[in-house]
Motif scaffolding. Structure first.
Motif, PDB file in Angstrom:
ATOM      1  N   GLY A 150       3.907  -7.411   8.721  1.00 32.77           N
ATOM      2  CA  GLY A 150       2.498  -7.011   8.781  1.00 32.77           C
ATOM      3  C   GLY A 150       2.276  -5.538   9.058  1.00 32.77           C
ATOM      4  N   LYS A 151       3.209  -4.685   8.637  1.00 31.83           N
ATOM      5  CA  LYS A 151       3.061  -3.236   8.886  1.00 31.83           C
ATOM      6  C   LYS A 151       1.889  -2.660   8.089  1.00 31.83           C
ATOM      7  N   THR A 152       1.628  -3.197   6.881  1.00 33.30           N
ATOM      8  CA  THR A 152       0.566  -2.633   6.029  1.00 33.30           C
ATOM      9  C   THR A 152      -0.788  -2.680   6.732  1.00 33.30           C
ATOM     10  N   LEU A 153      -1.127  -3.815   7.328  1.00 34.19           N
ATOM     11  CA  LEU A 153      -2.400  -3.918   8.048  1.00 34.19           C
ATOM     12  C   LEU A 153      -2.421  -2.980   9.254  1.00 34.19           C
ATOM     13  N   ALA A 154      -1.254  -2.806   9.884  1.00 35.22           N
ATOM     14  CA  ALA A 154      -1.176  -1.966  11.089  1.00 35.22           C
ATOM     15  C   ALA A 154      -1.540  -0.515  10.798  1.00 35.22           C
ATOM     16  N   PHE A 155      -1.221  -0.005   9.592  1.00 35.90           N
ATOM     17  CA  PHE A 155      -1.586   1.392   9.311  1.00 35.90           C
ATOM     18  C   PHE A 155      -2.816   1.533   8.413  1.00 35.90           C
ATOM     19  N   CYS A 156      -3.210   0.455   7.714  1.00 33.10           N
ATOM     20  CA  CYS A 156      -4.421   0.528   6.879  1.00 33.10           C
ATOM     21  C   CYS A 156      -5.698   0.332   7.692  1.00 33.10           C
ATOM     22  N   LEU A 157      -5.640  -0.549   8.669  1.00 35.56           N
ATOM     23  CA  LEU A 157      -6.842  -0.835   9.457  1.00 35.56           C
ATOM     24  C   LEU A 157      -7.371   0.403  10.190  1.00 35.56           C
ATOM     25  N   PRO A 158      -6.523   1.204  10.837  1.00 35.08           N
ATOM     26  CA  PRO A 158      -7.040   2.418  11.496  1.00 35.08           C
ATOM     27  C   PRO A 158      -7.715   3.391  10.526  1.00 35.08           C
ATOM     28  N   ILE A 159      -7.117   3.598   9.346  1.00 35.03           N
ATOM     29  CA  ILE A 159      -7.720   4.554   8.407  1.00 35.03           C
ATOM     30  C   ILE A 159      -9.064   4.036   7.904  1.00 35.03           C
ATOM     31  N   ILE A 160      -9.181   2.722   7.736  1.00 35.38           N
ATOM     32  CA  ILE A 160     -10.461   2.129   7.310  1.00 35.38           C
ATOM     33  C   ILE A 160     -11.526   2.336   8.389  1.00 35.38           C
ATOM     34  N   MET A 161     -11.142   2.120   9.655  1.00 34.82           N
ATOM     35  CA  MET A 161     -12.111   2.264  10.753  1.00 34.82           C
ATOM     36  C   MET A 161     -12.558   3.716  10.917  1.00 34.82           C
ATOM     37  N   PHE A 162     -11.610   4.668  10.779  1.00 30.14           N
ATOM     38  CA  PHE A 162     -11.982   6.087  10.888  1.00 30.14           C
ATOM     39  C   PHE A 162     -12.917   6.483   9.752  1.00 30.14           C
ATOM     40  N   ALA A 163     -12.647   5.973   8.531  1.00 30.31           N
ATOM     41  CA  ALA A 163     -13.507   6.284   7.377  1.00 30.31           C
ATOM     42  C   ALA A 163     -14.907   5.689   7.564  1.00 30.31           C
ATOM     43  N   LEU A 164     -14.969   4.471   8.105  1.00 29.69           N
ATOM     44  CA  LEU A 164     -16.277   3.852   8.376  1.00 29.69           C
ATOM     45  C   LEU A 164     -17.074   4.681   9.381  1.00 29.69           C
ATOM     46  N   GLU A 165     -16.402   5.153  10.405  1.00 31.61           N
ATOM     47  CA  GLU A 165     -17.072   5.950  11.431  1.00 31.61           C
ATOM     48  C   GLU A 165     -17.635   7.234  10.836  1.00 31.61           C
ATOM     49  N   GLU A 166     -16.845   7.928   9.998  1.00 28.14           N
ATOM     50  CA  GLU A 166     -17.305   9.175   9.377  1.00 28.14           C
ATOM     51  C   GLU A 166     -18.460   8.914   8.407  1.00 28.14           C
ATOM     52  N   GLU A 167     -18.369   7.835   7.635  1.00 26.30           N
ATOM     53  CA  GLU A 167     -19.407   7.509   6.660  1.00 26.30           C
ATOM     54  C   GLU A 167     -20.718   7.130   7.357  1.00 26.30           C
ATOM     55  N   SER A 168     -20.626   6.433   8.490  1.00 21.03           N
ATOM     56  CA  SER A 168     -21.833   6.019   9.198  1.00 21.03           C
ATOM     57  C   SER A 168     -22.534   7.210   9.852  1.00 21.03           C
ATOM     58  N   THR A 182       0.464   0.824  -5.417  1.00 21.32           N
ATOM     59  CA  THR A 182      -0.520  -0.062  -6.038  1.00 21.32           C
ATOM     60  C   THR A 182      -0.834  -1.253  -5.137  1.00 21.32           C
ATOM     61  N   GLN A 183       0.218  -1.837  -4.550  1.00 22.51           N
ATOM     62  CA  GLN A 183       0.025  -2.981  -3.656  1.00 22.51           C
ATOM     63  C   GLN A 183      -0.803  -2.592  -2.431  1.00 22.51           C
ATOM     64  N   THR A 184      -0.506  -1.429  -1.835  1.00 24.56           N
ATOM     65  CA  THR A 184      -1.254  -0.966  -0.664  1.00 24.56           C
ATOM     66  C   THR A 184      -2.713  -0.702  -1.037  1.00 24.56           C
ATOM     67  N   TYR A 185      -2.925  -0.084  -2.194  1.00 23.62           N
ATOM     68  CA  TYR A 185      -4.283   0.203  -2.686  1.00 23.62           C
ATOM     69  C   TYR A 185      -5.089  -1.093  -2.840  1.00 23.62           C
ATOM     70  N   GLU A 186      -4.460  -2.114  -3.404  1.00 26.91           N
ATOM     71  CA  GLU A 186      -5.159  -3.385  -3.600  1.00 26.91           C
ATOM     72  C   GLU A 186      -5.518  -4.030  -2.263  1.00 26.91           C
ATOM     73  N   ASN A 187      -4.624  -3.915  -1.277  1.00 22.58           N
ATOM     74  CA  ASN A 187      -4.929  -4.442   0.060  1.00 22.58           C
ATOM     75  C   ASN A 187      -6.120  -3.715   0.683  1.00 22.58           C
ATOM     76  N   VAL A 188      -6.136  -2.380   0.556  1.00 24.18           N
ATOM     77  CA  VAL A 188      -7.248  -1.592   1.121  1.00 24.18           C
ATOM     78  C   VAL A 188      -8.559  -1.992   0.456  1.00 24.18           C
ATOM     79  N   GLY A 236       9.074  -2.768   0.285  1.00 26.41           N
ATOM     80  CA  GLY A 236       7.712  -3.019   0.720  1.00 26.41           C
ATOM     81  C   GLY A 236       6.878  -3.942  -0.132  1.00 26.41           C
ATOM     82  N   LEU A 237       7.330  -4.306  -1.340  1.00 26.86           N
ATOM     83  CA  LEU A 237       6.500  -5.141  -2.206  1.00 26.86           C
ATOM     84  C   LEU A 237       6.355  -6.543  -1.621  1.00 26.86           C
ATOM     85  N   ASP A 238       5.160  -7.062  -1.675  1.00 28.84           N
ATOM     86  CA  ASP A 238       4.846  -8.348  -1.066  1.00 28.84           C
ATOM     87  C   ASP A 238       4.479  -9.339  -2.165  1.00 28.84           C
TER      88      ASP A 238
END
Length: 622
Positions: free
Chosen positions: A236-254, A277-283, A501-503
């Motif tokens: 579950g490393k992908t969620l561990a580093f994607c979730l923070p970047i999503i939250m920071f982007a949401l904060e800046e956009e808001s 490509t796999q990481t992009y699709e998860n995001v 890393g491919l899932d």
């Protein structure tokens, strides 16, 4: 003769023998010495004696000066002689003396001590690498000493826990941490303050609680800390580093919506197109879930080679929040100023040991030169040897190391089966192995031609198989992955390009047709199964053509994971044990069966470097 006559004769004789009277020449002045009075003579004598004393002092001083001069002359002469000898000595003679001295010292050491010293020398030679920073920062001597500040804070009840409670929680999940002021581990997503729509979406995908790497890694990233995250494949490393970047982007956009030309907030760099490509699709999946829950929509750009960026012009035409990229295409887009890193404060590298190893290191430095401000840097991988960890730590700002298990250890949810199969019998035995489990199955081989041969053989036998390797076009690679993921094809034959890393969903069986030389690659390949808490089987073919050193690495890896070690592997002896040396893992690749002096990864890296130097030399000529 009478007495008178005798007397007269005697008188005559006496007269004849008498000394002649002195003759005085009063007119000769040459030898005349005038009379000097006694008092005057005494004064002259005294004056003479006095002058003798003064002259004696002068003589002594003169003698001392002469002696000093002689000593200096002798010293200069000796120095000239030594200099002449030094000039006459050859480098060969000096080298021989050094060699003889070293040989005498080595004679007193054991073989193990010699091997350890040699390993230390090699490690020191390859460790002297420049800090991972932009050229501008290195040139100006810019050094950040404090991590970035964020608005996130853990809930009060977690902040009030003692350090002992945090330690016990980490021990429960086998989490090893290093660093200063480490954020606390948190056992559920709600307490991490993850938005409710995303928590519900994760539950719908049967992700109800964080994995160990997420439990410690997400709070660390939310707190703005630089981080090195190490965990086995499928953890579950992908969620561990994607979730923070999503939250920071949401904060800046808001705060203020992004417009054309603004962004991105963060970038995720991957070593291969498939992983990007796999990481992009998860995001996209996670940001869409948030948008459906009433949160602002985030724009994400996929930036990889082999695809037309014109297809994503609709994303570039708006404000950009997140970029997922491979290094080459990302540099191209930055140089063309399609977007900038002026506002970018988040940099993550997936499979970071590959990203900052010698193959991609200069590309990473080039990318960093586009940052204008301090950034938060996260490095994630399943295999990160000590050499890379040390190099990364000196490049990050007060980094936190989060390690779940040993770096480079195999996933314990994978049953590893090692079979001795002769080269000519591999194809036939492959069909038998495919009967062990239902599809889908992945078959790995490092040889591109062998990948094509296996696919052709399986197709002739009526098996629905696709192939993927680096020489295929991007369309062929995308078709292979999509058809395999959708279930249209039962088997995918792949080179190492599909191992990182491919899932893939529900892979129960991985077959390693040819054992890779580097044990890191083996760990990644078997990690395509046994993901997200599920179990899987990995069958590996070995024979006489497999290097003994690779077999020794495999033997120790099986022993570490508590797997069955076949007799032919048990019989392989470790030469280091015979020398009495320590059986520590290689700091370059993490293999347990060898030291740095005979590391296949280091040898391959040096071979690539020499090849690149030869190519550059050839280009320089006519």
């Amino acid at each position: 003769m009478s007495d008178a006559e005798n007397g007269t004769a005697g008188y005559k004789r006496r007269r004849v023998q008498r000394s002649p009277s002195p003759e005085y020449k009063l007119d000769d002045d040459d030898n005349y010495e005038p009379y000097i009075p006694v008092a005057q003579r005494r004064q002259a004598k005294l004056a003479k004696l006095t002058s003798w004393g003064a002259n004696a002092d002068k003589d002594r001083e003169r003698q001392q000066r002469e002696e000093e001069q002689e000593r200096e002359d002798e010293e200069r002469e000796e120095e000239r002689r030594r200099e002449k000898e030094r000039r006459e000595r050859t480098l060969l003679m000096e080298a021989q003396e050094v060699h003889d001295k070293k040989a005498a010292e080595d004679a007193k050491k054991t073989e193990a001590e010699k091997a350890e010293e040699q390993d230390a020398e090699i490690l020191a030679a390859i460790a002297s690498r420049r800090k991972l920073a932009s050229d501008l920062e290195l040139a100006k001597g810019v050094q950040y000493v404090e991590p970035l500040k964020t608005t996130w804070r853990p809930p009060r009840f977690i902040r009030e826990r003692t350090e002992e409670q945090h330690r016990r929680l980490r021990e429960k999940y086998h989490i090893i941490v290093e660093g200063e002021d480490i954020p606390p581990p948190i056992e559920n997503f709600t307490d991490m303050k993850v938005p409710e729509p995303l928590v519900k979406f994760l539950k719908s995908k049967r992700i109800t609680k964080p994995t160990p790497i997420q439990l410690q890694g997400i709070p660390t990233a939310f707190a703005g800390r630089d981080m090195i995250g190490i965990a086995f494949t499928g953890s579950g490393k992908t969620l561990a580093f994607c979730l923070p970047i999503i939250m920071f982007a949401l904060e800046e956009e808001s705060k203020m919506p992004f417009t054309r030309g603004e962004g991105p907030v963060g970038v995720i760099i991957c070593p291969s197109r498939e992983l990007a490509t796999q990481t992009y699709e998860n995001v996209l999946t996670w940001t869409d879930a948030l948008a459906k829950g009433g949160y602002p929509h985030l724009n994400t750009l996929l930036c990889i080679g082999g695809i037309s960026m014109g297809d994503q012009s609709h994303v570039l035409g708006k404000g950009l929040h997140i970029v997922v990229a491979t290094p080459g295409r990302l540099i191209d887009m930055l140089e063309k100023k399609r977007f900038t890193f002026d506002q970018c404060k988040y940099l993550c590298m997936d499979e970071a040991d590959r990203m900052i190893d010698l193959g991609f290191e200069e590309d990473v430095r080039n990318i960093m030169s586009f940052f204008k401000h301090q950034r938060q840097t996260l490095l994630f991988s399943a295999t990160m040897p000590r050499k890379i960890q040390d190099f990364a730590q000196q490049s990050l700002v007060k980094p936190v190391l989060v390690n779940v298990g040993r770096a480079g250890a195999a996933n314990l949810d994978v049953l590893q089966v090692v079979e001795y199969v002769k080269q000519e019998a591999k194809m036939v035995y492959l069909l038998e192995c495919l009967q062990k489990t239902p599809p889908p199955v992945i078959i790995f081989s490092d040889n591109k031609n062998e990948v094509d041969d296996i696919q052709e053989y399986l197709l002739l036998k009526g098996v629905e198989a696709v192939a993927i390797h680096g020489s295929k076009t991007q369309e062929e690679r995308q078709y292979a992955i999509k058809s395999f993921k959708s279930g249209a094809k039962d088997v995918m034959v792949a080179s190492g390009v599909a191992s990182k890393g491919l899932d893939f969903n529900d892979i129960q069986h991985v077959i390693i047709f040819s054992m890779p030389k580097e044990i890191e690659d083996y760990v990644h390949q078997i990690g395509r199964t046994g993901r997200s808490g599920k179990t899987g089987i990995a069958t590996t073919f070995v024979n006489m053509s497999t290097p003994e050193q690779t077999l020794l690495d495999l033997k120790y890896l099986l022993m570490e994971a508590g797997q069955k070690v076949p007799p032919f592997l048990q019989s392989i002896e470790d030469p280091r044990a015979a020398q009495g040396g320590s059986l520590t893992g290689c700091p370059v690749c993490g293999g347990l069966g060898h030291g740095i002096s005979n590391c296949p990864k280091l040898e391959d890296t040096q071979r690539r470097q020499m090849a690149s130097h030869r190519i550059s030399d050839d280009k320089g000529g006519y």
